[in-house]
Design a protein around this motif. Structure first.
Motif, PDB file in Angstrom:
ATOM      1  N   ASP A   5     -14.349  -0.774  -6.887  1.00 17.49           N
ATOM      2  CA  ASP A   5     -14.395   0.186  -7.987  1.00 17.49           C
ATOM      3  C   ASP A   5     -14.409   1.614  -7.448  1.00 17.49           C
ATOM      4  N   ILE A   6     -15.224   1.860  -6.432  1.00 18.27           N
ATOM      5  CA  ILE A   6     -15.332   3.198  -5.859  1.00 18.27           C
ATOM      6  C   ILE A   6     -14.006   3.633  -5.245  1.00 18.27           C
ATOM      7  N   ILE A   7     -13.375   2.727  -4.502  1.00 17.63           N
ATOM      8  CA  ILE A   7     -12.082   3.043  -3.891  1.00 17.63           C
ATOM      9  C   ILE A   7     -11.044   3.349  -4.965  1.00 17.63           C
ATOM     10  N   SER A   8     -10.990   2.496  -5.981  1.00 15.29           N
ATOM     11  CA  SER A   8     -10.011   2.676  -7.052  1.00 15.29           C
ATOM     12  C   SER A   8     -10.214   3.988  -7.788  1.00 15.29           C
ATOM     13  N   LYS A   9     -11.479   4.388  -7.988  1.00 18.04           N
ATOM     14  CA  LYS A   9     -11.773   5.578  -8.785  1.00 18.04           C
ATOM     15  C   LYS A   9     -11.640   6.862  -7.992  1.00 18.04           C
ATOM     16  N   TYR A  10     -12.011   6.860  -6.724  1.00 18.42           N
ATOM     17  CA  TYR A  10     -12.143   8.112  -5.986  1.00 18.42           C
ATOM     18  C   TYR A  10     -11.202   8.275  -4.794  1.00 18.42           C
ATOM     19  N   VAL A  11     -10.574   7.187  -4.329  1.00 16.56           N
ATOM     20  CA  VAL A  11      -9.739   7.281  -3.131  1.00 16.56           C
ATOM     21  C   VAL A  11      -8.275   7.189  -3.539  1.00 16.56           C
ATOM     22  N   PRO A  12      -7.527   8.293  -3.448  1.00 11.23           N
ATOM     23  CA  PRO A  12      -6.115   8.248  -3.853  1.00 11.23           C
ATOM     24  C   PRO A  12      -5.305   7.386  -2.896  1.00 11.23           C
ATOM     25  N   SER A  13      -4.313   6.720  -3.433  1.00 13.37           N
ATOM     26  CA  SER A  13      -3.424   5.913  -2.609  1.00 13.37           C
ATOM     27  C   SER A  13      -2.237   6.771  -2.198  1.00 13.37           C
ATOM     28  N   PRO A  14      -2.039   7.006  -0.904  1.00 12.38           N
ATOM     29  CA  PRO A  14      -0.945   7.885  -0.478  1.00 12.38           C
ATOM     30  C   PRO A  14       0.414   7.289  -0.803  1.00 12.38           C
ATOM     31  N   SER A  15       1.343   8.145  -1.138  1.00 13.67           N
ATOM     32  CA  SER A  15       2.695   7.698  -1.470  1.00 13.67           C
ATOM     33  C   SER A  15       3.464   7.398  -0.190  1.00 13.67           C
ATOM     34  N   PRO A  16       4.233   6.306  -0.176  1.00 16.56           N
ATOM     35  CA  PRO A  16       5.067   6.024   0.994  1.00 16.56           C
ATOM     36  C   PRO A  16       6.046   7.171   1.255  1.00 16.56           C
ATOM     37  N   ASN A  17       6.369   7.385   2.528  1.00 23.49           N
ATOM     38  CA  ASN A  17       7.336   8.408   2.897  1.00 23.49           C
ATOM     39  C   ASN A  17       8.176   7.886   4.049  1.00 23.49           C
ATOM     40  N   ASP A  18       8.790   8.793   4.810  1.00 19.69           N
ATOM     41  CA  ASP A  18       9.686   8.352   5.879  1.00 19.69           C
ATOM     42  C   ASP A  18       8.985   7.475   6.906  1.00 19.69           C
ATOM     43  N   LEU A  19       7.672   7.702   7.118  1.00 20.46           N
ATOM     44  CA  LEU A  19       6.933   6.932   8.116  1.00 20.46           C
ATOM     45  C   LEU A  19       5.945   5.954   7.495  1.00 20.46           C
ATOM     46  N   LEU A  20       5.252   6.384   6.441  1.00 20.36           N
ATOM     47  CA  LEU A  20       4.235   5.532   5.834  1.00 20.36           C
ATOM     48  C   LEU A  20       4.870   4.487   4.923  1.00 20.36           C
ATOM     49  N   VAL A  21       4.654   3.226   5.262  1.00 17.01           N
ATOM     50  CA  VAL A  21       5.181   2.125   4.455  1.00 17.01           C
ATOM     51  C   VAL A  21       4.153   1.686   3.415  1.00 17.01           C
ATOM     52  N   LEU A  22       2.871   1.598   3.829  1.00 17.89           N
ATOM     53  CA  LEU A  22       1.792   1.193   2.922  1.00 17.89           C
ATOM     54  C   LEU A  22       0.497   1.841   3.385  1.00 17.89           C
ATOM     55  N   GLY A  23      -0.175   2.537   2.454  1.00 16.49           N
ATOM     56  CA  GLY A  23      -1.434   3.179   2.793  1.00 16.49           C
ATOM     57  C   GLY A  23      -2.620   2.254   2.624  1.00 16.49           C
ATOM     58  N   ARG A  24      -2.769   1.678   1.439  1.00 11.71           N
ATOM     59  CA  ARG A  24      -3.815   0.684   1.234  1.00 11.71           C
ATOM     60  C   ARG A  24      -3.297  -0.370   0.271  1.00 11.71           C
ATOM     61  N   GLY A  25      -4.036  -1.483   0.190  1.00 11.48           N
ATOM     62  CA  GLY A  25      -3.586  -2.591  -0.645  1.00 11.48           C
ATOM     63  C   GLY A  25      -3.308  -3.854   0.140  1.00 11.48           C
ATOM     64  N   ASP A  26      -3.557  -3.798   1.453  1.00  9.15           N
ATOM     65  CA  ASP A  26      -3.381  -4.987   2.287  1.00  9.15           C
ATOM     66  C   ASP A  26      -4.490  -4.991   3.337  1.00  9.15           C
ATOM     67  N   ASP A  27      -4.425  -5.948   4.267  1.00  9.23           N
ATOM     68  CA  ASP A  27      -5.443  -5.998   5.313  1.00  9.23           C
ATOM     69  C   ASP A  27      -5.349  -4.796   6.248  1.00  9.23           C
ATOM     70  N   MET A  77      -1.722  -9.867   9.130  1.00  3.84           N
ATOM     71  CA  MET A  77      -0.400  -9.289   8.863  1.00  3.84           C
ATOM     72  C   MET A  77       0.684  -9.932   9.737  1.00  3.84           C
ATOM     73  N   GLY A  78       0.290 -10.886  10.569  1.00  5.33           N
ATOM     74  CA  GLY A  78       1.242 -11.484  11.504  1.00  5.33           C
ATOM     75  C   GLY A  78       1.472 -10.645  12.735  1.00  5.33           C
ATOM     76  N   ALA A  79       0.612  -9.646  12.961  1.00  2.88           N
ATOM     77  CA  ALA A  79       0.821  -8.667  14.029  1.00  2.88           C
ATOM     78  C   ALA A  79       0.049  -9.040  15.290  1.00  2.88           C
ATOM     79  N   THR A  80       0.316  -8.285  16.350  1.00  2.00           N
ATOM     80  CA  THR A  80      -0.382  -8.415  17.622  1.00  2.00           C
ATOM     81  C   THR A  80      -1.240  -7.176  17.836  1.00  2.00           C
ATOM     82  N   ALA A  81      -2.546  -7.360  18.016  1.00  2.00           N
ATOM     83  CA  ALA A  81      -3.446  -6.236  18.265  1.00  2.00           C
ATOM     84  C   ALA A  81      -3.163  -5.655  19.647  1.00  2.00           C
ATOM     85  N   ARG A  82      -3.089  -4.296  19.716  1.00  2.00           N
ATOM     86  CA  ARG A  82      -2.741  -3.651  20.981  1.00  2.00           C
ATOM     87  C   ARG A  82      -3.769  -2.607  21.431  1.00  2.00           C
TER      88      ARG A  82
END
Length: 320
Positions: A5-27, A77-82
């Motif tokens: 609730d706090i995140i949804s109300k007070y933390v804006p979700s950044p808009s995707p751009n040339d580099l940012l694919v996803l700001g929040r909403g996943d792991d 996310m199927g990724a490798t931690a580096r």
């Protein structure tokens, strides 16, 4: 209000751009890295008396778990931690021998998981230990597994037993000295090989790690009519025996508990039996079918032997 609730109300979700694919909403957040890879990043707090009790865990166990729970997000996310950062606020009653044991295990785990510790911050605190770990890694663009895809029409699986960790925590709180459930709470799995194998399977649509329990984690899937088959949720023999002895409901731990850090994954329904067969052949352990998803607006239904079940317990809430 809870944390979401706090995140949804007070933390804006950044808009995707040339580099940012996803700001929040996943792991993890996702940034474009090069032609073939995404950079994924996550961070988690590990706060004394909220996420752990120092009296229950050795310095080695605190070090391992604070890193493992972050690597788990990367693997989801199927990724490798580096790379990782470590920040700590340390109270005065923690001495140098404690810190030596902590850093020896943290550094050994970093090395074992093929990471690099590249920075962080150290500070003094009042009376409680505060740890924040940030982990980043890379994933092939055609192998990333999105949480949102868990809402597509599919079959749902989990990679292991659920409920052991939270039952282990209760056992610790009740004064038990040692059992397999306590070990699961202290040292959650780091499913590197499992995650990478699943990431390479095209029929696996989405994944997420189970940190807060199914009851809470399923709410983070944005769409889909989800049905959970409670009788198919995998409970270990240790959990069954513990619940019988303590007259506890095992579903309180497996649905409402959390900190199992197993993977929840969705698979194309027509490929589910093939994936399950190949997984058991690869790892010598089963995938556990726990539900299905039908197209439609978001809903979650818990069924026990075909009948809808009303749950009388809740999941973990940081602000509860």
């Amino acid at each position: 209000m809870d944390e979401f609730d706090i995140i949804s109300k007070y933390v804006p979700s950044p808009s995707p751009n040339d580099l940012l694919v996803l700001g929040r909403g996943d792991d993890c957040s996702v940034v474009d890295f090069d032609q073939t890879h995404y950079l994924v990043q996550t961070t988690d707090n590990f706060v004394e008396d909220i996420h752990f009790r120092r009296r229950h865990l050795t310095p080695e166990e605190v070090a391992y778990k604070s890193l493992a729970v972050n690597i788990s997000d990367i693997l989801a996310m199927g990724a490798t931690a580096r790379w990782c950062h470590l920040s700590m606020a340390v109270p005065a009653d923690i001495d140098e021998p404690w810190l030596k044991r902590f850093f020896e295990t943290f550094n050994a785990t970093v090395e074992k998981e093929d990471l690099q510790l590249v920075g962080g911050d150290l500070s003094k605190s009042g009376s409680q230990l505060f740890i924040n770990v940030h982990v980043s890694g890379l994933v092939l663009k055609d192998q990333i597994k999105w949480r949102s895809k868990l809402g597509d029409a599919s079959t749902l699986f989990v990679t292991g037993f659920l409920g052991d960790s939270s039952a282990g925590f209760k056992a610790l709180e009740d004064g038990d000295k040692q059992n397999d459930l306590i070990d699961k709470h202290k040292r959650p799995p780091i499913l590197t090989e499992v995650s990478h194998w699943l990431a390479g399977r095209a029929e696996v649509l989405g994944m997420m790690d189970l940190s807060d329990g199914l009851l809470s984690d399923l709410k983070r899937i944005p769409s889909g009519q989800i049905e959970i088959f409670m009788e198919k949720i995998p409970h270990s023999d240790e959990l069954k025996n513990y619940c019988e002895l303590k007259e506890e409901d095992p579903f309180k731990f497996s649905l409402g508990g959390g900190e199992d850090y197993e993977l929840l994954l969705s698979c194309q329904a027509e490929k589910a039996s093939i994936l399950s067969r190949d997984f058991e052949k690869e790892f010598g352990a089963p995938l556990f079918l726990v539900g299905k998803v039908k197209p439609g607006s978001k809903s979650i239904t818990y069924l026990y032997e075909g009948k809808e079940k009303e749950l009388k317990f809740s999941s973990f809430n940081h602000f509860g």
